[in-house]
Design a protein around this motif. Structure first.
Motif, PDB file in Angstrom:
ATOM      1  N   ALA A 128      -7.905   7.314   4.397  1.00 18.94           N
ATOM      2  CA  ALA A 128      -7.024   6.723   5.401  1.00 18.94           C
ATOM      3  C   ALA A 128      -5.885   5.949   4.742  1.00 18.94           C
ATOM      4  O   ALA A 128      -4.745   5.997   5.183  1.00 18.94           O
ATOM      5  CB  ALA A 128      -7.825   5.795   6.310  1.00 18.94           C
ATOM      6  N   LEU A 129      -6.224   5.205   3.711  1.00 14.32           N
ATOM      7  CA  LEU A 129      -5.219   4.406   3.004  1.00 14.32           C
ATOM      8  C   LEU A 129      -5.439   4.617   1.514  1.00 14.32           C
ATOM      9  O   LEU A 129      -6.558   4.504   1.022  1.00 14.32           O
ATOM     10  CB  LEU A 129      -5.393   2.922   3.334  1.00 14.32           C
ATOM     11  N   SER A 130      -4.355   4.941   0.823  1.00 12.28           N
ATOM     12  CA  SER A 130      -4.530   5.041  -0.613  1.00 12.28           C
ATOM     13  C   SER A 130      -3.554   4.086  -1.293  1.00 12.28           C
ATOM     14  O   SER A 130      -2.380   4.013  -0.953  1.00 12.28           O
ATOM     15  CB  SER A 130      -4.363   6.489  -1.061  1.00 12.28           C
ATOM     16  N   ILE A 131      -4.104   3.321  -2.204  1.00 15.47           N
ATOM     17  CA  ILE A 131      -3.316   2.355  -2.963  1.00 15.47           C
ATOM     18  C   ILE A 131      -3.305   2.850  -4.401  1.00 15.47           C
ATOM     19  O   ILE A 131      -4.368   3.129  -4.953  1.00 15.47           O
ATOM     20  CB  ILE A 131      -3.958   0.956  -2.909  1.00 15.47           C
ATOM     21  N   SER A 132      -2.123   3.011  -4.976  1.00 16.15           N
ATOM     22  CA  SER A 132      -2.119   3.454  -6.365  1.00 16.15           C
ATOM     23  C   SER A 132      -1.140   2.641  -7.187  1.00 16.15           C
ATOM     24  O   SER A 132       0.041   2.552  -6.877  1.00 16.15           O
ATOM     25  CB  SER A 132      -1.791   4.952  -6.448  1.00 16.15           C
ATOM     26  N   GLY A 133      -1.682   2.003  -8.207  1.00 12.53           N
ATOM     27  CA  GLY A 133      -0.870   1.225  -9.144  1.00 12.53           C
ATOM     28  C   GLY A 133      -0.089   0.111  -8.483  1.00 12.53           C
ATOM     29  O   GLY A 133       1.037  -0.209  -8.862  1.00 12.53           O
ATOM     30  N   LEU A 134      -0.708  -0.542  -7.461  1.00 17.50           N
ATOM     31  CA  LEU A 134      -0.007  -1.608  -6.745  1.00 17.50           C
ATOM     32  C   LEU A 134       0.132  -2.844  -7.623  1.00 17.50           C
ATOM     33  O   LEU A 134      -0.846  -3.439  -8.051  1.00 17.50           O
ATOM     34  CB  LEU A 134      -0.786  -1.958  -5.470  1.00 17.50           C
ATOM     35  N   SER A 135       1.376  -3.194  -7.899  1.00 18.44           N
ATOM     36  CA  SER A 135       1.645  -4.432  -8.632  1.00 18.44           C
ATOM     37  C   SER A 135       2.676  -5.220  -7.848  1.00 18.44           C
ATOM     38  O   SER A 135       3.565  -4.653  -7.220  1.00 18.44           O
ATOM     39  CB  SER A 135       2.206  -4.139 -10.029  1.00 18.44           C
ATOM     40  N   LEU A 136       2.524  -6.522  -7.861  1.00 15.14           N
ATOM     41  CA  LEU A 136       3.449  -7.370  -7.112  1.00 15.14           C
ATOM     42  C   LEU A 136       3.505  -8.719  -7.799  1.00 15.14           C
ATOM     43  O   LEU A 136       2.487  -9.396  -7.952  1.00 15.14           O
ATOM     44  CB  LEU A 136       2.949  -7.530  -5.663  1.00 15.14           C
ATOM     45  N   MET A 155       3.358   3.184  -3.774  1.00 11.27           N
ATOM     46  CA  MET A 155       2.177   2.392  -4.105  1.00 11.27           C
ATOM     47  C   MET A 155       1.177   2.376  -2.963  1.00 11.27           C
ATOM     48  O   MET A 155      -0.018   2.200  -3.177  1.00 11.27           O
ATOM     49  CB  MET A 155       2.577   0.963  -4.461  1.00 11.27           C
ATOM     50  N   LEU A 156       1.679   2.500  -1.733  1.00  7.29           N
ATOM     51  CA  LEU A 156       0.798   2.530  -0.565  1.00  7.29           C
ATOM     52  C   LEU A 156       1.070   3.803   0.208  1.00  7.29           C
ATOM     53  O   LEU A 156       2.219   4.165   0.453  1.00  7.29           O
ATOM     54  CB  LEU A 156       1.071   1.325   0.348  1.00  7.29           C
ATOM     55  N   LYS A 157      -0.015   4.476   0.618  1.00 14.87           N
ATOM     56  CA  LYS A 157       0.165   5.694   1.401  1.00 14.87           C
ATOM     57  C   LYS A 157      -0.812   5.690   2.558  1.00 14.87           C
ATOM     58  O   LYS A 157      -1.997   5.392   2.377  1.00 14.87           O
ATOM     59  CB  LYS A 157      -0.100   6.926   0.542  1.00 14.87           C
ATOM     60  N   ILE A 158      -0.298   6.025   3.722  1.00 18.59           N
ATOM     61  CA  ILE A 158      -1.171   6.222   4.879  1.00 18.59           C
ATOM     62  C   ILE A 158      -1.052   7.683   5.264  1.00 18.59           C
ATOM     63  O   ILE A 158       0.062   8.187   5.434  1.00 18.59           O
ATOM     64  CB  ILE A 158      -0.764   5.293   6.033  1.00 18.59           C
ATOM     65  N   ALA A 159      -2.196   8.356   5.388  1.00 19.65           N
ATOM     66  CA  ALA A 159      -2.210   9.786   5.698  1.00 19.65           C
ATOM     67  C   ALA A 159      -1.242  10.521   4.774  1.00 19.65           C
ATOM     68  O   ALA A 159      -0.467  11.372   5.202  1.00 19.65           O
ATOM     69  CB  ALA A 159      -1.861  10.031   7.159  1.00 19.65           C
ATOM     70  N   ASP A 160      -1.275  10.122   3.497  1.00 23.13           N
ATOM     71  CA  ASP A 160      -0.486  10.771   2.453  1.00 23.13           C
ATOM     72  C   ASP A 160       1.022  10.544   2.551  1.00 23.13           C
ATOM     73  O   ASP A 160       1.781  11.169   1.832  1.00 23.13           O
ATOM     74  CB  ASP A 160      -0.785  12.280   2.415  1.00 23.13           C
ATOM     75  N   LYS A 161       1.465   9.654   3.456  1.00 25.26           N
ATOM     76  CA  LYS A 161       2.901   9.361   3.549  1.00 25.26           C
ATOM     77  C   LYS A 161       3.161   7.985   2.933  1.00 25.26           C
ATOM     78  O   LYS A 161       2.460   7.024   3.257  1.00 25.26           O
ATOM     79  CB  LYS A 161       3.339   9.344   5.019  1.00 25.26           C
TER      80      LYS A 161
END
Lengths: 503, 356
Positions: free
Chosen positions: A251-259, A309-315
């Motif tokens: 549902a939600l994919s987080i990849s390499g989230l830096s802030l 960095m954030l994707k919902i339903a691959d968007k």
């Protein structure tokens, strides 16, 4: 051992509420005495009266045989009563020794003080370097500073207000052995908590408060967590069974989230990655201040990140603001209820509009549809059992638990595909907390993905399917919650994110 | 010893009653002040507060003064709701008058119904752009809009002085530092609509805009965002409000409203641009906004009250030899009492007793 402090019939009223009503109990020299009660039961008011911060309306206190009426904390300290607050009063830009000097009524010179800090802190198993900057220290270490500051004044009674809420399990163990040693040395401890296992493990006696009154006293040794809880909430405790978890698609994919954090004392998020599936409840544990607020901001859209960095339903959605994310199904509920999740002076109806506008189509073409907005607010109040005279009441007039039910209900009723909540039951009484957890579980059962960020490990263990720890802005690899031990979690919370992985 | 203690539930009635109490308190203290000055307090209070609303000549002046005050206050109130403090409406008023006036002067000699609307658009743009200076500085550099907008008032005054001595000076004005008289020129003078109360075309526009502001605040999502920003900026950001947009919108609207007010003053009551053109409406409107509780209906009433003190003050100057500053003192007193009593809505005074 004799009687240290005898409290007789203390009462204190605030406009519209009787915070303490005829409270009497006795603290013996050298005992660890628990003050147990739900939020709003009157624990804080009571200890503030003992510490001289609040003047009682009526009642007496007798300290070691003499009448005790502290007008100010300094009087209390002179009489041997010290207090460690839940929220510290330390200057981050100053050293340990400097902070302690500032808090003392008659501080010795710096060299002598540093020496004393070293001896006392080592004696009690809380090693502390007097020359370190507070800003560089963890929350647990800062608490040590507060404790040492009290101990340097040779107290006879040490009041501790929910001391473990900010500690890792290992730090809790250290604290407990310190408190036991103090007790053995004859220092009485008044220990305020609503964590039952701690009271069972630590305390000699317990006084239980409910709605400003003493409802029971007991010897924790002879009780169980369940019986204590029932004394505290005055009813039977329901245990909820874990629902079956069948992971769906991502549902939600987080990849390499830096802030990078904007706050100089905040925590930057570092390279966080995870895949959250439909129907999954991910519990994120960790000590407060390790990036929880930043993570919520990055997910809510208050802080924008790189699109991918954030994707919902691959968007990709990282570049979007809060409302665009809401329309894609990502909803959040921040920790701070008043002033962040809800506007204090605005009505519940307006607060329902605050986040519900997009998904509930409450302002087509910009014009607010009051009928629909009110209906939505009424729906939240009804379905989430929010106790309020009506939806036109200001948010700040609600108790913490009721407002929290409103805030969580507002998001859940918008049927999010992903819901992120931070500290969903913080400062909420047991009944409301159980209700909120149940509602989140039901949401997940309907196929939504849920992230629960919390400092309450019991809560996370109870509700989550998978578990990860946030430590200094890094997230451990999520793993099934079942079978995790408190020791493993403790190691993860201490920063060992890989070593604890057992699958 | 006394202490302020928060009330559990502020009274709704008192919320609306405080402006009335503030006006009454101003009358009472004002009466005492007059008595000390050796002036008959009864007739002074009558002249200042009652006469403007009963005498027919005074009534015909009422909205001449009230319209600009209300129009400016309406714009300011949006910003004040959002915590955007535009204190420089006086400057935006001046620049609006210059911009609109310049268009009128450029078209001098031309006839047509479209000239006044064109001037009004130019005035709104001028005032709005002038207000965008503090807006941009606040958004880009977090510069304090109170200071920037206030300082720009003095810039605007000097700009006006330059204009009336320079390009906008009347060619046949024998060198006096003033423009042609737009008020005596059919194409550029505001038509009267309801002269008995002093309502001209500008007054009508003001009433329409006031109704729009009411709608915006009560019924529109943008109005909600403005209120939410003032209430809690963090909750606003969480709700999806972009703070920069709110700052720009609030300053833009209040600047445009002040600019329009400037044009209406120019083409109505004043007639021409002179160095003495600004009379402080931009500052008095701040009092109107607060006295009206930042609420469009309240602002309408407050504008009328403040306009009354202007008219009454002028009459009192003639009839009682009252100093001109007395009106300013009165207006200041009103704001003082209002803000003072406002504290008592949310707090009550509690007497501290000795220890138990």
């Amino acid at each position: 051992m004799g009687t240290l402090l005898e409290i007789g019939g203390l009462s204190k009223s605030y406009p519209g509420v009787k915070a303490n009503d005829d409270i009497s109990f006795v603290i013996q020299e050298g005992e660890i005495h628990a003050l147990l009660g739900e939020n709003g039961a009157g624990k804080s008011t009571l200890v503030k009266m003992i510490y001289g911060l609040v003047k009682p309306d009526s009642g007496t206190m007798v300290l070691r045989g003499e009448a005790y009426t502290p007008a100010k904390p300094i009087v209390a300290r002179k009489s041997g009563v010290s207090m460690v607050f839940q929220h510290f009063s330390l200057f981050e830009a100053l050293t340990v020794a400097e902070n302690i000097t500032l808090g003392m009524d008659d501080a010795p010179n710096r060299k002598e003080l540093s020496q004393k800090i070293r001896t006392v802190s080592e004696d009690y198993g809380l090693p502390l370097d007097p020359d370190r900057l507070i800003g560089d220290m963890s929350v647990g270490e800062r608490q040590r500073v507060e404790i040492i500051r009290c101990l340097l004044q040779n107290p006879r009674l040490l009041i501790m207000d929910e001391p473990t809420s900010v500690l890792t399990p290992q730090e809790v163990d250290t604290l407990f052995s310190t408190l036991r040693k103090l007790s053995a040395d004859g220092v009485a401890i008044l220990y305020i908590s609503h964590k039952l296992d701690e009271i069972l493990a630590l305390c000699d006696h317990a006084t239980i408060l409910r709605m400003g009154k003493v409802v029971d006293t007991c010897t924790p040794k002879d009780e169980t967590a369940k019986s204590l809880a029932e004394m505290m909430i005055g009813g039977e405790l329901e245990i909820h069974a874990q629902t079956e978890f069948t992971p769906g698609e991502v549902a939600l994919s987080i990849s390499g989230l830096s802030l990078a954090s904007k706050d100089p004392f905040g925590t930057s998020l570092k390279d966080i990655s995870l895949n959250l599936r439909k129907g999954e409840i991910l519990g994120i544990g960790g000590v407060a201040g390790n990036g929880q607020d930043e993570l919520l901001a990055a997910l809510s859209g208050e802080a924008k990140v790189e699109a991918g960095m954030l994707k919902i339903a691959d968007k990709p959605i990282g570049q979007l603001g809060p409302n665009e994310r809401r329309s894609r199904g990502l909803l959040t509920a921040p920790e701070e209820r008043l002033g962040h999740a809800a506007a204090p002076m605005m009505s519940l109806s307006q607060n329902a509009f605050l986040t519900g506008r997009i998904r509930k189509h409450l302002s087509p073409g910009g014009v607010v549809n009051s009928r629909k907005t009110n209906a939505f607010a009424r729906d939240i109040v009804k379905q989430f059992d929010v106790r309020t005279p009506g939806i036109h009441v200001a948010a700040k007039a609600l108790s913490g638990g009721n407002l929290q039910k409103f805030v969580i209900g507002r998001e859940i009723l918008q049927e999010p595909s992903v819901l992120v909540v931070n500290q969903p039951t913080w400062g909420v009484d047991a009944a409301a907390a159980a209700f909120i957890r149940q509602a989140l579980r039901q949401l997940a059962a309907r196929g939504a993905a849920v992230i629960v960020i919390s400092q309450d490990l019991d809560e996370l263990m109870e509700m989550s399917d998978t578990f990860a720890v946030l430590s200094e802005g890094r997230l451990s690899k999520p793993q099934p919650s079942e079978g995790l031990t408190i020791e493993e979690i403790g190691l993860m919370m201490g920063g060992d994110l890989e070593g604890a992985a057992h699958v | 010893m006394f202490r302020l203690e928060q009330r559990p539930q502020p009274s709704k009635t008192m919320l609306y009653l405080t402006p009335v109490i503030a006006v009454l308190a101003t009358m009472i203290v004002g009466a005492a002040l007059f008595a000390l000055l050796g002036i008959d307090p009864g007739s002074a209070i009558y002249l200042l507060f009652i006469d403007p609303f009963v005498d027919s000549y005074n009534l015909s002046q009422l909205f001449v003064k009230a319209s600009p005050l209300i129009l400016i206050a309406m714009g300011l109130s949006l910003g004040f709701r959002a915590g955007v403090w535009n204190i420089g409406a006086e400057g935006q008023f001046i620049v609006g008058a210059i911009a609109g006036g310049a268009v009128g002067l450029a078209l001098w000699g031309t006839e047509g119904w479209w000239i006044l609307p064109l001037m009004a658009i130019a005035a709104a743009l001028g005032g709005g752009l002038w207000a965008m200076i503090p807006a941009v500085l606040k958004i880009k550099f977090n510069a304090n809009e109170i200071l920037v907008s206030l300082m720009l008032v003095y810039v605007a005054e000097n700009f006006l002085a330059q204009m009336v001595q320079g390009v906008l000076r009347a060619p046949d004005g024998m060198g006096f530092p003033e423009s042609r008289n737009l008020g005596r020129n059919d194409a550029t003078s505001l038509p009267d609509v309801f002269p008995a109360l002093g309502i001209d075309a500008g007054g009508v526009v003001m009433l329409v805009l006031l109704a729009l502001a009411f709608f915006l605040l009560q019924k529109h999502a943008l109005g909600f965002q403005i209120k939410l920003t003032g209430e809690s900026s963090r909750a606003a950001r969480f709700s999806g409000v972009k703070p920069g947009i709110i700052i720009a919108v609030c300053l833009g609207i209040s600047g445009a409203a002040a600019g329009l007010a400037g044009l209406f003053e120019l083409t109505g009551a004043a007639g021409k641009l002179t160095i003495d053109f600004p009379v402080g409406y931009g500052f008095t409107a701040i009092i109107v906004a607060f006295l009206g509780r930042l609420n469009p209906v309240g602002i309408l009433l407050a504008g009328v009250v403040l306009a009354g003190t202007y008219i009454g003050g002028e009459n009192a100057q003639f009839q009682l030899q009252l100093p001109a500053a007395a009106v300013t003192v009165f207006q200041g007193m009103m704001l003082f009492f209002l803000l003072g009593f406002e504290i008592l809505i949310n707090y009550r005074i509690k007497r501290l007793r000795r220890a138990v």
